[in-house]
Motif scaffolding. Sequence first.
Motif, PDB file in Angstrom:
ATOM      1  N   ALA A  95       1.110  -1.146  -0.143  1.00 46.33           N
ATOM      2  CA  ALA A  95      -0.086  -0.162  -0.003  1.00 46.33           C
ATOM      3  C   ALA A  95       0.906   1.238  -0.390  1.00 46.33           C
ATOM      4  CB  ALA A  95      -0.713  -0.569   1.395  1.00 46.33           C
ATOM      5  N   LEU A  96       0.128   2.008  -0.731  1.00 47.59           N
ATOM      6  CA  LEU A  96       1.172   3.760  -0.936  1.00 47.59           C
ATOM      7  C   LEU A  96      -0.214   4.823  -0.676  1.00 47.59           C
ATOM      8  CD1 LEU A  96       3.700   5.401  -1.082  1.00 47.59           C
ATOM      9  CD2 LEU A  96       3.850   5.064  -3.344  1.00 47.59           C
ATOM     10  N   THR A  97      -0.182   5.579  -0.313  1.00 49.83           N
ATOM     11  CA  THR A  97      -1.015   7.247  -0.065  1.00 49.83           C
ATOM     12  C   THR A  97       0.305   7.763  -0.519  1.00 49.83           C
ATOM     13  OG1 THR A  97      -2.258   6.347   2.012  1.00 49.83           O
ATOM     14  CG2 THR A  97      -1.991   8.760   1.038  1.00 49.83           C
ATOM     15  N   THR A  98      -0.876   7.919  -1.829  1.00 56.19           N
ATOM     16  CA  THR A  98      -0.132   9.353  -3.571  1.00 56.19           C
ATOM     17  C   THR A  98      -0.197  10.424  -2.498  1.00 56.19           C
ATOM     18  OG1 THR A  98      -1.889   8.868  -4.713  1.00 56.19           O
ATOM     19  CG2 THR A  98       0.573   8.093  -5.409  1.00 56.19           C
ATOM     20  N   LEU A  99       0.445  11.474  -3.027  1.00 54.65           N
ATOM     21  CA  LEU A  99      -0.389  12.697  -2.891  1.00 54.65           C
ATOM     22  C   LEU A  99      -0.898  13.972  -2.443  1.00 54.65           C
ATOM     23  CD1 LEU A  99       3.461  14.980  -4.406  1.00 54.65           C
ATOM     24  CD2 LEU A  99       3.020  14.919  -1.821  1.00 54.65           C
ATOM     25  N   ASP A 100      -1.774  13.166  -3.809  1.00 52.68           N
ATOM     26  CA  ASP A 100      -3.297  13.466  -3.935  1.00 52.68           C
ATOM     27  C   ASP A 100      -4.583  12.899  -3.411  1.00 52.68           C
ATOM     28  OD1 ASP A 100      -2.721  10.803  -5.122  1.00 52.68           O
ATOM     29  OD2 ASP A 100      -3.971  11.097  -6.787  1.00 52.68           O
ATOM     30  N   GLY A 101      -3.172  11.916  -2.485  1.00 48.14           N
ATOM     31  CA  GLY A 101      -4.863  11.498  -0.945  1.00 48.14           C
ATOM     32  C   GLY A 101      -5.167  10.202  -1.338  1.00 48.14           C
ATOM     33  N   THR A 102      -5.206   9.718  -2.636  1.00 47.89           N
ATOM     34  CA  THR A 102      -5.294   8.524  -3.032  1.00 47.89           C
ATOM     35  C   THR A 102      -4.764   7.242  -2.403  1.00 47.89           C
ATOM     36  OG1 THR A 102      -6.983   9.651  -4.478  1.00 47.89           O
ATOM     37  CG2 THR A 102      -6.110   6.898  -5.561  1.00 47.89           C
ATOM     38  N   ASP A 103      -5.539   6.217  -2.357  1.00 50.08           N
ATOM     39  CA  ASP A 103      -4.416   4.865  -0.976  1.00 50.08           C
ATOM     40  C   ASP A 103      -4.376   3.993  -2.304  1.00 50.08           C
ATOM     41  OD1 ASP A 103      -4.633   6.001   1.324  1.00 50.08           O
ATOM     42  OD2 ASP A 103      -7.259   4.889   1.921  1.00 50.08           O
ATOM     43  N   ARG A 104      -3.631   3.323  -2.758  1.00 52.68           N
ATOM     44  CA  ARG A 104      -2.969   2.737  -3.593  1.00 52.68           C
ATOM     45  C   ARG A 104      -2.454   1.289  -3.382  1.00 52.68           C
ATOM     46  NH1 ARG A 104      -4.399   6.050  -7.988  1.00 52.68           N
ATOM     47  NH2 ARG A 104      -3.791   8.468  -7.552  1.00 52.68           N
TER      48      ARG A 104
END
Length: 803
Positions: free
Chosen positions: A294-303
Amino acid sequence: MDVSYDWLTELVDVPVGPEELADKVSRTGIEVPSVTRRDEGKKKIVVGHIESIRMHPNSDHMHICMVDTGEDELRQIVCGAPNVAAGQTVIVALPGARIANNQKIKRGKLRGEVSDGMICALQEIGFSDSVAPKKYADGIYVLNEDIKPGTDAMAVLGMHDAVLDFDITPNRADALGMRGVAWEVGATYGNKPHFDDQPVVDDGQPVGDYLQVSVDDPDDAPSYNLRVVTGVHVQDSPLWLQRRLWNAGIRPLNNIVDITNYIMLYFGQPMHAFDYDKVGNGTVRVRRATDGEALTTLDGTDRTLTPDDIVISNGDTPLALAGVMGGLNSEITGSTTTVVFESAVFNRTSIRKTAQRYDLRSQASSRFEKGIDESSIITALDTAARMATELGGGTVAHGIATATSVSGAPKVIAITTDQINHVLGTTLDAATVRGIFDRLGFGVTGEGDQMQVSVPARRWDIFIVPDLIEEVARIYGYDNLPATLPTATMTVGTLNSVQRRLRRNRTLLQGAGLDQAITYSLRGEGQANEFGLERNATTKLAWPMTVDHQELRANMLTGLLDAVRYNVARKETDVALYEQGRVFIRQQDQHRPAEHNYVAGVLTGNFANKEWNQPVQPVDFYVTKGIVAMLLDDYNLDGTVTYTTADLPASMHPGQSAYVMLDDARIGLLGRLHPQYEAAHNLPQTFVFELNLEPLLTAARADKTVKPAPKFPAMTRDVALLLDSKTTNAAVEAVIGANAGAYLRDVHLFDVYAGPKLPPATRSLAYTLTFRRDDDTLTEETVEKAMAAVEAALKTEVNAKIR
């Protein structure tokens, strides 16, 4: 790419205006479709300074501001922005001003108080929401520099600048940076760019005291480099930097993030900045993500990541999707004091797929996909670190943390003026050609017409001699190339034998009442091999756009059946369609499929509607077989066409279907779909045919001999036979043809009967046999002798009873 004309003129001498420059560049290889100015239609917008502020007596949110606009007296302006305050330097539209959407500002009253102008937000004077700083999204824009009141605000904000829209093709990604654009424009006008590259002062502690960096697979990151800057103060960028960014369509955020975007625009080198304290353990590792990580990107979306993604991690935790977007867990904030700058090259294929997978295509990922200047990777990193000290007051750690690197060495290509002139039809001398290469910034060695051209790494689109010839043509000017008529012998265009045959097929089928259809060559999973005439190993797309289009078709019928279903759903019940095209057949040991020509048709409903002079004729097996027979007869095949019901596919009706055979080779399929297949696929009673044209196109043709009209009369005899119901007409005609003698000219089946008056499992077939001699008149005796031989053979060979 949006190119600032003002910025460009700082990098290279441009002797013409923006519009003329756009036209010239378009004619040398990079299209510039438009030139825009943000100041068009706007006037009387100045810088003001709010001297004092008080609440509006008749409003709970408006303020009355006394604003210095460079005139003798202060202006009273009513402002409802929530962030307005005394001491601010702001944008003021004076009475009579024109702002966005051609809105005119007038002196008036707001709730009883005079308002002599308007304090503006950036959006109100023509800036888009996408470039206006977020901190001023709901209020007026506040200038962070001391600017004299009354100054032209449009000049301060860079609105007088012309922005040229460079439409960059994938092969010219070197122009995705201002330095590349400067080289291009400079070569066009014969001026060399002048870049002010200053050295970085890295007098801090060794970078090894802060970071240890590694790359698991050098193919993922051929070059990966980091610099550390300590003691940074994160704040708004100076106005000059904000101008650079929003004129290129990028929103300013803060000085550190803005530096990385500025470097991307200037060098074409995407960069990223990490908060060092959030890295965690002083370790930076480039690796593939684990499945489900899991990674939360700078746009606030959980990937949720896959092993196809390259990530920047602290060894354990992902910090960024490499080359695509940073992670929220390492972003630069107002509390950041130590910054890690990243300058790298990543695997372009992986970056493209990751950006597409997560719908995160950006200016950075686009540049990594198309390629970057490998010779400026470190220069870009040093420039970013130097700017961080100038704009953020930081100290650069000594040295660069490098895990992998590339040489960035130029490519050397040998070329001669004879090669250039032969291709371009010119008579350029060596001095002219050398001058063109020099304008492009290419090194040239060698004597006379023999040249060794050293192409810098920033032009990674140039590999071979034709690439250099194209550069000469561009810079010399396409308009200057000589125009000559072709000297080669003209060849009259004509169709080859295959093309003529395919056109003939269309003519015949349209003449038979079928309409042409064109369907997709890609099918859904499991559909490609239905109705297959040839053995085929399915060919799947590696990256299909939809699940309905992922396999290359090996038959034509499934697409036509989709068309039938579409028409029937819209109350069009009489459908007769054909399609001629390619199918894709791949053997198990082959990598690429072979393309074979096929023709197929589908029929449902009525083939002929009821008219005053004819009854309705519904589609049946014999209509379908008649169309196929007509088409095959036109090929004038030397071989024998037969039909067999052996090993029919489950999708076909077992009693109304057959394979078409040419000698011993299967070339086609015709008949009705199985009722269960029709029901499962929402189809009415449907008849189909499909032919593999490859063996038909190569098959031997029979000789056609012209014969004169007969001089002697023919004689006919009828014979009715009682046969087992399994005995075929073809078998009967074969026996008749083999035993009727040399004078038999035709066998015609004129009646078929099966009913309660006959024994079970039998049927009656009645034939007319035509006899004729071409050299004499036939006698009754000769015909009767032939008929006796036929009847005897029918009794013994097909167990027929003569009725």
